[in-house]
Design a protein around this motif. Structure first.
Motif, PDB file in Angstrom:
ATOM      1  N   ALA A   1       0.832  -1.207   0.000  1.00 48.48           N
ATOM      2  CA  ALA A   1       0.000   0.000   0.000  1.00 48.48           C
ATOM      3  C   ALA A   1       0.864   1.253   0.000  1.00 48.48           C
ATOM      4  CB  ALA A   1      -0.923  -0.007   1.214  1.00 48.48           C
ATOM      5  N   VAL A   2       1.949   1.241   0.782  1.00 50.84           N
ATOM      6  CA  VAL A   2       2.822   2.415   0.864  1.00 50.84           C
ATOM      7  C   VAL A   2       3.549   2.625  -0.460  1.00 50.84           C
ATOM      8  CG1 VAL A   2       4.893   3.355   1.974  1.00 50.84           C
ATOM      9  CG2 VAL A   2       3.094   2.282   3.362  1.00 50.84           C
ATOM     10  N   ALA A   3       3.987   1.522  -1.077  1.00 50.20           N
ATOM     11  CA  ALA A   3       4.697   1.622  -2.361  1.00 50.20           C
ATOM     12  C   ALA A   3       3.801   2.257  -3.419  1.00 50.20           C
ATOM     13  CB  ALA A   3       5.166   0.241  -2.802  1.00 50.20           C
ATOM     14  N   GLU A   4       2.520   1.929  -3.400  1.00 48.52           N
ATOM     15  CA  GLU A   4       1.585   2.513  -4.366  1.00 48.52           C
ATOM     16  C   GLU A   4       1.456   4.019  -4.152  1.00 48.52           C
ATOM     17  OE1 GLU A   4      -2.127   0.507  -4.115  1.00 48.52           O
ATOM     18  OE2 GLU A   4      -1.361  -1.401  -4.901  1.00 48.52           O
ATOM     19  N   VAL A   5       1.434   4.429  -2.894  1.00 51.48           N
ATOM     20  CA  VAL A   5       1.339   5.856  -2.579  1.00 51.48           C
ATOM     21  C   VAL A   5       2.582   6.590  -3.079  1.00 51.48           C
ATOM     22  CG1 VAL A   5       1.317   7.546  -0.707  1.00 51.48           C
ATOM     23  CG2 VAL A   5      -0.209   5.560  -0.608  1.00 51.48           C
ATOM     24  N   VAL A   6       3.750   6.007  -2.824  1.00 49.92           N
ATOM     25  CA  VAL A   6       4.999   6.651  -3.238  1.00 49.92           C
ATOM     26  C   VAL A   6       5.088   6.725  -4.758  1.00 49.92           C
ATOM     27  CG1 VAL A   6       7.523   6.463  -3.202  1.00 49.92           C
ATOM     28  CG2 VAL A   6       6.195   6.003  -1.118  1.00 49.92           C
ATOM     29  N   GLU A   7       4.638   5.651  -5.401  1.00 49.33           N
ATOM     30  CA  GLU A   7       4.682   5.621  -6.865  1.00 49.33           C
ATOM     31  C   GLU A   7       3.787   6.710  -7.467  1.00 49.33           C
ATOM     32  OE1 GLU A   7       6.034   4.673 -10.461  1.00 49.33           O
ATOM     33  OE2 GLU A   7       6.726   3.765  -8.589  1.00 49.33           O
TER      34      GLU A   7
ATOM     35  N   MET B   1      13.017  13.398   1.409  1.00 50.10           N
ATOM     36  CA  MET B   1      12.331  13.157   2.684  1.00 50.10           C
ATOM     37  C   MET B   1      11.391  14.313   3.055  1.00 50.10           C
ATOM     38  SD  MET B   1      12.963  10.157   3.666  1.00 50.10           S
ATOM     39  CE  MET B   1      12.170  10.293   5.255  1.00 50.10           C
ATOM     40  N   GLY B   2      11.522  15.430   2.353  1.00 48.23           N
ATOM     41  CA  GLY B   2      10.612  16.537   2.608  1.00 48.23           C
ATOM     42  C   GLY B   2       9.176  16.207   2.252  1.00 48.23           C
ATOM     43  N   ALA B   3       9.001  15.158   1.439  1.00 47.16           N
ATOM     44  CA  ALA B   3       7.647  14.749   1.054  1.00 47.16           C
ATOM     45  C   ALA B   3       7.010  13.834   2.092  1.00 47.16           C
ATOM     46  CB  ALA B   3       7.685  14.050  -0.295  1.00 47.16           C
ATOM     47  N   PHE B   4       7.793  13.459   3.098  1.00 50.37           N
ATOM     48  CA  PHE B   4       7.331  12.428   4.057  1.00 50.37           C
ATOM     49  C   PHE B   4       6.020  12.806   4.735  1.00 50.37           C
ATOM     50  CE2 PHE B   4       7.059  10.857   8.394  1.00 50.37           C
ATOM     51  CZ  PHE B   4       7.172   9.485   8.208  1.00 50.37           C
TER      52      PHE B   4
ATOM     53  N   ASP C   1       7.844   3.654   9.287  1.00 48.39           N
ATOM     54  CA  ASP C   1       9.126   3.005   8.967  1.00 48.39           C
ATOM     55  C   ASP C   1       9.171   2.585   7.495  1.00 48.39           C
ATOM     56  OD1 ASP C   1       9.930   3.348  11.557  1.00 48.39           O
ATOM     57  OD2 ASP C   1       9.410   1.306  12.207  1.00 48.39           O
ATOM     58  N   VAL C   2       8.081   1.965   7.030  1.00 49.27           N
ATOM     59  CA  VAL C   2       8.045   1.495   5.645  1.00 49.27           C
ATOM     60  C   VAL C   2       8.088   2.674   4.689  1.00 49.27           C
ATOM     61  CG1 VAL C   2       6.664   0.293   3.918  1.00 49.27           C
ATOM     62  CG2 VAL C   2       6.821  -0.631   6.246  1.00 49.27           C
ATOM     63  N   LEU C   3       7.382   3.767   4.998  1.00 46.62           N
ATOM     64  CA  LEU C   3       7.361   4.945   4.127  1.00 46.62           C
ATOM     65  C   LEU C   3       8.760   5.554   4.010  1.00 46.62           C
ATOM     66  CD1 LEU C   3       5.819   6.986   2.410  1.00 46.62           C
ATOM     67  CD2 LEU C   3       5.251   8.226   4.524  1.00 46.62           C
ATOM     68  N   ARG C   4       9.474   5.624   5.089  1.00 40.15           N
ATOM     69  CA  ARG C   4      10.837   6.168   5.047  1.00 40.15           C
ATOM     70  C   ARG C   4      11.719   5.325   4.099  1.00 40.15           C
ATOM     71  NH1 ARG C   4      11.836   9.978   8.960  1.00 40.15           N
ATOM     72  NH2 ARG C   4      10.255  10.097  10.630  1.00 40.15           N
TER      73      ARG C   4
ATOM     74  N   GLN D   1      13.426   6.652   0.609  1.00 39.50           N
ATOM     75  CA  GLN D   1      14.890   6.605   0.482  1.00 39.50           C
ATOM     76  C   GLN D   1      15.324   5.827  -0.757  1.00 39.50           C
ATOM     77  OE1 GLN D   1      16.038   5.031   4.298  1.00 39.50           O
ATOM     78  NE2 GLN D   1      15.854   7.031   5.331  1.00 39.50           N
ATOM     79  N   LYS D   2      14.520   4.807  -1.123  1.00 40.33           N
ATOM     80  CA  LYS D   2      14.860   4.032  -2.322  1.00 40.33           C
ATOM     81  C   LYS D   2      14.826   4.912  -3.573  1.00 40.33           C
ATOM     82  CE  LYS D   2      12.984  -0.450  -0.825  1.00 40.33           C
ATOM     83  NZ  LYS D   2      11.926  -1.450  -1.109  1.00 40.33           N
ATOM     84  N   ARG D   3      13.899   5.894  -3.593  1.00 42.53           N
ATOM     85  CA  ARG D   3      13.683   6.689  -4.787  1.00 42.53           C
ATOM     86  C   ARG D   3      14.363   8.067  -4.731  1.00 42.53           C
ATOM     87  NH1 ARG D   3       9.793   3.231  -3.924  1.00 42.53           N
ATOM     88  NH2 ARG D   3       8.478   2.396  -5.592  1.00 42.53           N
ATOM     89  N   ALA D   4      14.851   8.429  -3.568  1.00 37.88           N
ATOM     90  CA  ALA D   4      15.443   9.757  -3.404  1.00 37.88           C
ATOM     91  C   ALA D   4      16.797   9.828  -4.105  1.00 37.88           C
ATOM     92  CB  ALA D   4      15.592  10.080  -1.928  1.00 37.88           C
TER      93      ALA D   4
END
Length: 622
Positions: free
Chosen positions: A570-576, A587-590, A612-615, A619-622
């Motif tokens: 679910a978090v990965a979909e949000v980040v995508e 990380m300013g988007a956190f 934790d998962v969102l961070r 970080q993977k995409r930053a």
């Protein structure tokens, strides 16, 4: 609001606190103490009540005046209403639980219990009791409480039966509900030691805290009432009945002091003018063909207009003595006691359709000159005559200063006339209930709410505000039960106080939530079955459908916890979806994405896990 030098005025005040006890049954029968909806009534009956003489052959003046208003009293009975409540069976013995609670209260107020408790009858003919009297008993006396302005003595404590609940006025009288009649009621009277409005409020708050410390008093609107007795040196003792809110007590005292000061000024002015009050007379002819809707309506129904000349009263009848209340309002209160809708007087006329010519003719009819005032009542002949007589009597009293009387508290902290002060003639022995010998060794004094607050801070590491909310709240027993089962104190306290307050503000019907709903919800969170973030949704579902269990509501709302792989997905979909923002802000988007991620999971995951998962994903995409 004018602030006076209360010491210079000789202010003396005392309190009478009336608090319903939260017992299983009523004071003189085994009926429950639950309040019912009048729509649930299963039967009705009517009564007419009349005052009786005391053992010395005297009739109480307050009861006599009340009986002059001929009214029918209708009572609503329920499937739980018994013959005692209907006054068709003698009262039973005094409820043991109620007696235990008042003994606890006596200890908290440092009072001395009487050796033998005797039940007395207090005449009440306003229809609030089917018997025509209220049963009352002295339990303790000579106590004391502390305030910042010094000690206040507690003169006595009574255990009484609560009155019936007034439902509405009817064409013939008053309709009452019997569900409240007979609930145990404690009345605590202080000595006249109070010297300022602020001390009156503080003393009431202190007594209220001690009462709630027992854990056996009812809570909510109407379960506690404060009466305030107020006088100043040149004035008179006034009993102010039915102050519902502690927040109003200081303003009630201030306004009563102002009223007495103004009445004393009016007395002096009337003495200088050598004022007098004439006998009332009929002035119906003056208003034939009037355009006044009130007067014309009365005359068209066969009514008449009665008037009284108030010599030397010009300008004083319209004088304000409390906010938005004048001497004329006092006159009107007395007229209303006899069924009139109110009065008109020349300090406010011409107005209300009454013309200048009619005012001039009215003055001529009663021989009033420019220094005089005239009061009139338009109603059916009997009501008009009784009402104008009452106005004339009150005007004569104005020349004497401040009359002793019982007044009702209004919502705006002013007051209105109710009746004369009651006297000793209203009390006589109850012969149907045996005396009780109280034994203080049967009870232990409870922990004070102030002490409980301090203990919750020290023992459970709660913040001062949250600790006080729980200690003073209605669910402290549930809180202690849950903590005893190992639940995190902040989880239990926050849910029972902060969360419920938040839901209430969002118009969620939290009153539907039972202790069992709350217990099940908190335990599910404690056991990890539901994340903390799902508590609001879970309690909302339970409040909207109280027939559900917490587990059923979890399933219905899909609030069960999810594993980490589902959280990560679910978090990965949000980040995508927000890849451009992540690439630009890192990380300013956190902060912004955290709310979106929690929304996507609908409270199914713990906030720390989602964070934790969102961070990691950012970080993977930053």
């Amino acid at each position: 609001m004018t602030e006076y030098d209360y010491e210079d005025l000789g202010l003396v005040a005392g309190l009478e606190i009336h608090q319903q006890l939260d017992t299983d049954t009523k004071l003189f029968c085994e009926c429950p103490t639950d309040i019912r909806d009048p729509g649930e009534a299963t039967r009705t009956f009517t009564r007419y009540l009349h005052p009786t003489k005391s053992e010395l052959g005297e009739i109480d003046q307050a009861a006599l005046e009340e009986s002059m208003v001929d009214r029918e009293f209708e009572y609503l009975g329920y499937d739980s209403t018994c013959l005692v409540e209907e006054d068709d069976e003698p009262p039973h013995r005094v409820d043991r639980e109620a007696m235990d609670v008042v003994m606890e209260i006596a200890q908290l107020l440092d009072m001395t219990l009487v050796d033998v408790v005797h039940v007395m009858r207090k005449i009440v003919v306003d229809g609030s009791n089917t018997t025509g009297f209220q049963r009352s008993m002295l339990v303790a006396n000579e106590g004391e409480i502390e305030t910042s302005e010094g000690p206040v003595g507690v003169e006595d404590m009574m255990l009484e039966e609560e009155s019936a609940q007034r439902v509405e006025e009817t064409e013939d009288g008053v309709r009452y509900s019997l569900d409240r009649l007979g609930i145990p009621l404690v009345e605590i009277g202080t000595k006249p030691d109070i010297r300022s409005p602020e001390q009156a409020r503080e003393a009431a708050e202190q007594i209220g805290m001690l009462l709630r410390s027992t854990g056996h008093v009812k809570r909510g609107l109407g379960t506690i009432r404060q009466d305030v007795n107020v006088s100043i040196a040149e004035g008179a003792r006034i009993e102010l009945k039915g102050v519902q809110s502690l927040d109003d007590i200081d303003d009630i005292v201030r306004n009563e002091v102002r009223r007495q000061v103004e009445l004393l000024d009016i007395k002096s002015e009337l003495a200088e003018r050598e004022a007098s009050v004439d006998e009332p007379q009929n002035v119906t002819d003056v208003f034939e063909g009037t355009d006044s809707g009130v007067i014309g309506g009365a005359l068209s129904s066969g009514g008449e207009v009665e008037a009284v000349r108030l010599e030397g009263f010009d300008g004083l009848v319209g004088r304000e003595i409390q906010p938005d209340r004048r001497l004329g309002t006092e006159f009107s209160d007395h007229a209303k006691r006899h069924g009139a809708g109110g009065i008109f007087h020349t300090d406010e006329l011409p107005a209300y359709g009454v013309t200048e010519d009619e005012v001039a003719d009215l003055r001529d009819a009663v021989d009033a000159d420019s220094e005089d005032a005239v009061a009139i009542v338009a109603d059916d002949p009997q009501t008009a005559e009784q009402a104008i007589d009452a106005v004339a009597d009150r005007a004569r009293t104005a020349m004497e200063g401040v009359p002793e009387e019982t007044r009702g508290a209004n919502d705006d902290a002013t007051s209105r006339y109710l009746r004369p002060l009651p006297g000793a003639a209203r009390m006589y022995p109850e012969t149907d209930v045996p005396p009780v010998r109280p034994d203080p060794t049967e009870v232990e004094p409870p922990e004070l709410l102030t002490e409980k607050t301090e203990r919750y801070q020290a023992e459970f590491d709660l913040g001062e505000g949250l600790a006080e909310q729980v200690a003073y709240g209605q669910r402290w027993r549930l809180f202690e039960e849950l903590v005893g089962q190992g639940v995190d104190p902040n989880l239990a306290a926050g849910t029972l106080e902060s969360t419920l307050t938040e839901l209430r503000r969002d118009d969620v019907p939290v009153a539907h939530l039972t202790d069992e709903h709350l217990r099940e919800t908190i335990l599910l969170v404690h056991e990890g079955e539901v994340p903390r973030e799902g508590v609001n949704d879970l309690l909302t579902a339970l409040a909207e459908d109280p027939t559900l269990t917490a587990e059923e509501a979890v399933e219905q709302e899909g609030l069960g916890g999810v594993d980490e792989s589902e959280v990560r997905e679910a978090v990965a979909e949000v980040v995508e979806r927000n890849a451009d923002q992540v690439a630009e802000e890192g990380m300013g988007a956190f902060s912004g994405l955290m709310g979106e991620a929690m929304g996507a999971l609908r409270g199914k995951a713990d906030g720390d896990t989602v964070s934790d998962v969102l961070r990691e994903e950012i970080q993977k995409r930053a």
